[in-house]
Structures are given as C-alpha cells and as structure tokens.
Design a protein around this motif. Sequence first.
Motif, PDB file in Angstrom:
ATOM      1  N   ILE A 179       0.836  -1.203   0.000  1.00  0.00           N
ATOM      2  CA  ILE A 179       0.000   0.000   0.000  1.00  0.00           C
ATOM      3  C   ILE A 179       0.867   1.249   0.000  1.00  0.00           C
ATOM      4  O   ILE A 179       0.620   2.198  -0.759  1.00  0.00           O
ATOM      5  N   ASN A 180       1.898   1.270   0.847  1.00  0.00           N
ATOM      6  CA  ASN A 180       2.788   2.436   0.915  1.00  0.00           C
ATOM      7  C   ASN A 180       3.521   2.656  -0.404  1.00  0.00           C
ATOM      8  O   ASN A 180       3.683   3.804  -0.840  1.00  0.00           O
ATOM      9  N   ASP A 181       3.967   1.576  -1.030  1.00  0.00           N
ATOM     10  CA  ASP A 181       4.651   1.708  -2.318  1.00  0.00           C
ATOM     11  C   ASP A 181       3.722   2.269  -3.388  1.00  0.00           C
ATOM     12  O   ASP A 181       4.121   3.124  -4.180  1.00  0.00           O
TER      13      ASP A 181
ATOM     14  N   ALA B 250       3.186   5.971  -2.679  1.00  0.00           N
ATOM     15  CA  ALA B 250       4.383   6.734  -3.020  1.00  0.00           C
ATOM     16  C   ALA B 250       4.492   6.910  -4.534  1.00  0.00           C
ATOM     17  O   ALA B 250       4.861   7.991  -5.009  1.00  0.00           O
ATOM     18  N   GLU B 251       4.156   5.879  -5.273  1.00  0.00           N
ATOM     19  CA  GLU B 251       4.201   5.962  -6.735  1.00  0.00           C
ATOM     20  C   GLU B 251       3.216   7.007  -7.252  1.00  0.00           C
ATOM     21  O   GLU B 251       3.549   7.816  -8.125  1.00  0.00           O
ATOM     22  N   VAL B 252       2.004   7.017  -6.697  1.00  0.00           N
ATOM     23  CA  VAL B 252       0.998   8.005  -7.096  1.00  0.00           C
ATOM     24  C   VAL B 252       1.472   9.410  -6.736  1.00  0.00           C
ATOM     25  O   VAL B 252       1.339  10.353  -7.531  1.00  0.00           O
ATOM     26  N   SER B 253       2.058   9.543  -5.555  1.00  0.00           N
ATOM     27  CA  SER B 253       2.546  10.848  -5.110  1.00  0.00           C
ATOM     28  C   SER B 253       3.668  11.352  -6.009  1.00  0.00           C
ATOM     29  O   SER B 253       3.684  12.531  -6.383  1.00  0.00           O
ATOM     30  N   HIS B 254       4.603  10.481  -6.368  1.00  0.00           N
ATOM     31  CA  HIS B 254       5.702  10.893  -7.242  1.00  0.00           C
ATOM     32  C   HIS B 254       5.185  11.304  -8.612  1.00  0.00           C
ATOM     33  O   HIS B 254       5.675  12.278  -9.199  1.00  0.00           O
TER      34      HIS B 254
ATOM     35  N   LYS C  69       2.240  12.576  -9.243  1.00  0.00           N
ATOM     36  CA  LYS C  69       1.563  13.858  -9.072  1.00  0.00           C
ATOM     37  C   LYS C  69       2.570  15.004  -8.979  1.00  0.00           C
ATOM     38  O   LYS C  69       2.395  16.057  -9.604  1.00  0.00           O
ATOM     39  N   VAL C  70       3.639  14.801  -8.215  1.00  0.00           N
ATOM     40  CA  VAL C  70       4.667  15.831  -8.076  1.00  0.00           C
ATOM     41  C   VAL C  70       5.321  16.112  -9.423  1.00  0.00           C
ATOM     42  O   VAL C  70       5.551  17.275  -9.778  1.00  0.00           O
ATOM     43  N   ALA C  71       5.611  15.060 -10.176  1.00  0.00           N
ATOM     44  CA  ALA C  71       6.226  15.244 -11.496  1.00  0.00           C
ATOM     45  C   ALA C  71       5.295  16.025 -12.423  1.00  0.00           C
ATOM     46  O   ALA C  71       5.744  16.910 -13.162  1.00  0.00           O
ATOM     47  N   ARG C  72       4.008  15.703 -12.370  1.00  0.00           N
ATOM     48  CA  ARG C  72       3.036  16.406 -13.209  1.00  0.00           C
ATOM     49  C   ARG C  72       2.954  17.877 -12.815  1.00  0.00           C
ATOM     50  O   ARG C  72       2.937  18.770 -13.676  1.00  0.00           O
ATOM     51  N   LEU C  73       2.936  18.172 -11.515  1.00  0.00           N
ATOM     52  CA  LEU C  73       2.858  19.558 -11.049  1.00  0.00           C
ATOM     53  C   LEU C  73       4.123  20.334 -11.387  1.00  0.00           C
ATOM     54  O   LEU C  73       4.060  21.512 -11.763  1.00  0.00           O
ATOM     55  N   ARG C  74       5.295  19.693 -11.273  1.00  0.00           N
ATOM     56  CA  ARG C  74       6.547  20.369 -11.622  1.00  0.00           C
ATOM     57  C   ARG C  74       6.574  20.722 -13.103  1.00  0.00           C
ATOM     58  O   ARG C  74       7.009  21.800 -13.492  1.00  0.00           O
ATOM     59  N   LYS C  75       6.103  19.779 -13.922  1.00  0.00           N
ATOM     60  CA  LYS C  75       6.082  20.021 -15.358  1.00  0.00           C
ATOM     61  C   LYS C  75       5.140  21.183 -15.676  1.00  0.00           C
ATOM     62  O   LYS C  75       5.476  22.062 -16.476  1.00  0.00           O
ATOM     63  N   ALA C  76       3.978  21.197 -15.032  1.00  0.00           N
ATOM     64  CA  ALA C  76       3.017  22.281 -15.272  1.00  0.00           C
ATOM     65  C   ALA C  76       3.596  23.624 -14.821  1.00  0.00           C
ATOM     66  O   ALA C  76       3.436  24.643 -15.513  1.00  0.00           O
ATOM     67  N   ARG C  77       4.287  23.638 -13.678  1.00  0.00           N
ATOM     68  CA  ARG C  77       4.890  24.883 -13.195  1.00  0.00           C
ATOM     69  C   ARG C  77       5.987  25.346 -14.141  1.00  0.00           C
ATOM     70  O   ARG C  77       6.092  26.555 -14.439  1.00  0.00           O
ATOM     71  N   PHE C  78       6.796  24.423 -14.629  1.00  0.00           N
ATOM     72  CA  PHE C  78       7.866  24.766 -15.571  1.00  0.00           C
ATOM     73  C   PHE C  78       7.282  25.358 -16.849  1.00  0.00           C
ATOM     74  O   PHE C  78       7.755  26.381 -17.346  1.00  0.00           O
TER      75      PHE C  78
END
Length: 59
Positions: free
Chosen positions: A31-33, A36-40, A42-51
């Motif tokens: 469950i934790n893995d 964490a995969e979903v969170s990573h 999401k973070v990658a998607r948000l970073r790309k959008a911010r960039f």
Amino acid sequence: MTKLTKTAVFTATGPLKETLLDKTTRIVRKINDEEAEVSHAKVARLRKARFEKDQADET
C-alpha cells in the motif's frame, strides 16, 4: 569416500509459512509503495506544469 558434515546432510528446507505479522507487513508495504508511486507521479506532473507556466510567463 568423502565424509559428510552435519550441514551437508539436510540443507533443503521447505518454504516457511507466512505469519500474520509477515502478511500484514507485506500488505502495508504494498500500500505504501503504491501511494508513493501516485505521489511521485503527481509531483512530477505539477513540476512540469509549473515549468511550462514559467516558460510561458517569460515570453
């Protein structure tokens, strides 16, 4: 003839039964893995959008 040592006679053991604690630990790690995969992702998607937004603002 070669001498057999005590450790060479019965070395093959069957798989150990999974205890309740082992089962719980395995499930929690899975469950934790997954979270964490979903969170990573999401973070990658948000970073790309911010960039992309920063690039659009500069032009």
